[in-house]
Design an enzyme around this catalytic site. Structure first.
Site, PDB file in Angstrom:
ATOM      1  N   GLY A 202       0.843  -1.196   0.000  1.00 54.96           N
ATOM      2  CA  GLY A 202       0.000   0.000   0.000  1.00 54.96           C
ATOM      3  C   GLY A 202       0.874   1.239   0.000  1.00 54.96           C
ATOM      4  N   CYS A 203       0.429   2.274   0.672  1.00 57.23           N
ATOM      5  CA  CYS A 203       1.147   3.552   0.726  1.00 57.23           C
ATOM      6  C   CYS A 203       2.601   3.363   1.129  1.00 57.23           C
ATOM      7  CB  CYS A 203       0.453   4.481   1.716  1.00 57.23           C
ATOM      8  SG  CYS A 203       1.397   5.959   2.112  1.00 57.23           S
ATOM      9  N   PHE A 204       3.529   3.765   0.254  1.00 55.26           N
ATOM     10  CA  PHE A 204       4.933   3.532   0.575  1.00 55.26           C
ATOM     11  C   PHE A 204       5.436   4.399   1.712  1.00 55.26           C
ATOM     12  CE2 PHE A 204       6.153   5.748  -3.762  1.00 55.26           C
ATOM     13  CZ  PHE A 204       5.635   6.970  -3.336  1.00 55.26           C
TER      14      PHE A 204
ATOM     15  N   TYR B 190      -3.106  11.480   7.881  1.00 55.37           N
ATOM     16  CA  TYR B 190      -3.449  10.594   6.766  1.00 55.37           C
ATOM     17  C   TYR B 190      -3.513   9.146   7.231  1.00 55.37           C
ATOM     18  CZ  TYR B 190      -2.201   7.141   3.294  1.00 55.37           C
ATOM     19  OH  TYR B 190      -2.147   5.981   2.568  1.00 55.37           O
TER      20      TYR B 190
END
Length: 209
Positions: free
Chosen positions: A30-32, A187
């Protein structure tokens, strides 16, 4: 031997084994930003680099990858000391820091860019990855969809993506200007990453804040 030559030789002898000890692992979770943040906290990990891999685009950029069509995953390359942590241990932590049952992305980030995968370089890494994936599936009692793929070229992401979680510049968010590190934490919480990992893995969850 002159003192300066003796010093240079000593430094080379000292640095050689340290350099040789570094190995790498490539995963997509997912989000690095989040995967980089998680693994940079692991003892034995020297550095984690955010980037793109698995696709066909020769010079991927964030805008191209996020639009889709490149085949690339957001991924990280983990540089680690195998005398302090093994490849197998890294993968166990990885599976317990993601939702490996989700084939549509990760958490609030949807689409092929955010799928999970382990990129292996040889038969040894593949055997370990398959064993760890099977263990994760047994632990969850559910189908694990994380792919095990042959490693391809890893492209380092733009400099502003590196160490995003601890940046100090001011960025604009939906809640106004924030320090980058605060924007990252907002986030991560809003995306539900840690809540989902805890719900899925319970006390086996890795890195959940």
């Amino acid at each position: 031997m002159r003192p300066i030559l003796r010093l240079v030789l000593a430094l080379l002898l000292t640095a050689g084994p340290a350099l040789a000890a570094t190995e790498t692992a490539i995963v997509a979770g997912g989000c690095f930003w989040c995967v980089e943040s998680d693994f940079e906290s692991v003892p034995g990990v020297k550095e984690v680099v955010s980037g793109y891999t698995g696709g066909t685009e020769k010079k991927p950029t964030y805008s191209k990858v996020s639009r889709g069509g490149t085949g690339h995953f957001e991924a990280v390359e983990i540089f680690y000391d195998p005398s302090r942590i093994s490849y197998e241990k890294l993968l166990r932590l990885f599976f317990r820091s993601i939702d490996p049952t989700d084939d549509g992305g990760q958490f609030c980030d949807r689409g092929p860019t955010y799928r999970t995968a382990v990129f292996v370089r040889d038969a040894r890494e593949r055997a370990i990855a398959e064993r760890v994936r099977a263990e994760a599936e047994r632990a969850l009692g559910r189908k694990v969809v994380t792919q095990i793929l042959d490693a391809q070229t890893f492209y380092k992401a733009e400099s502003y993506h590196q160490d995003y979680y601890k940046g100090t510049r001011i960025v604009l968010t939906r809640r106004g200007p924030k320090r980058q590190s605060d924007a990252y934490e907002f986030y991560r919480k809003a995306c539900g990453r840690d809540a989902r990992v805890r719900a899925l893995w319970g006390d086996q969850a890795a890195f959940a804040h």
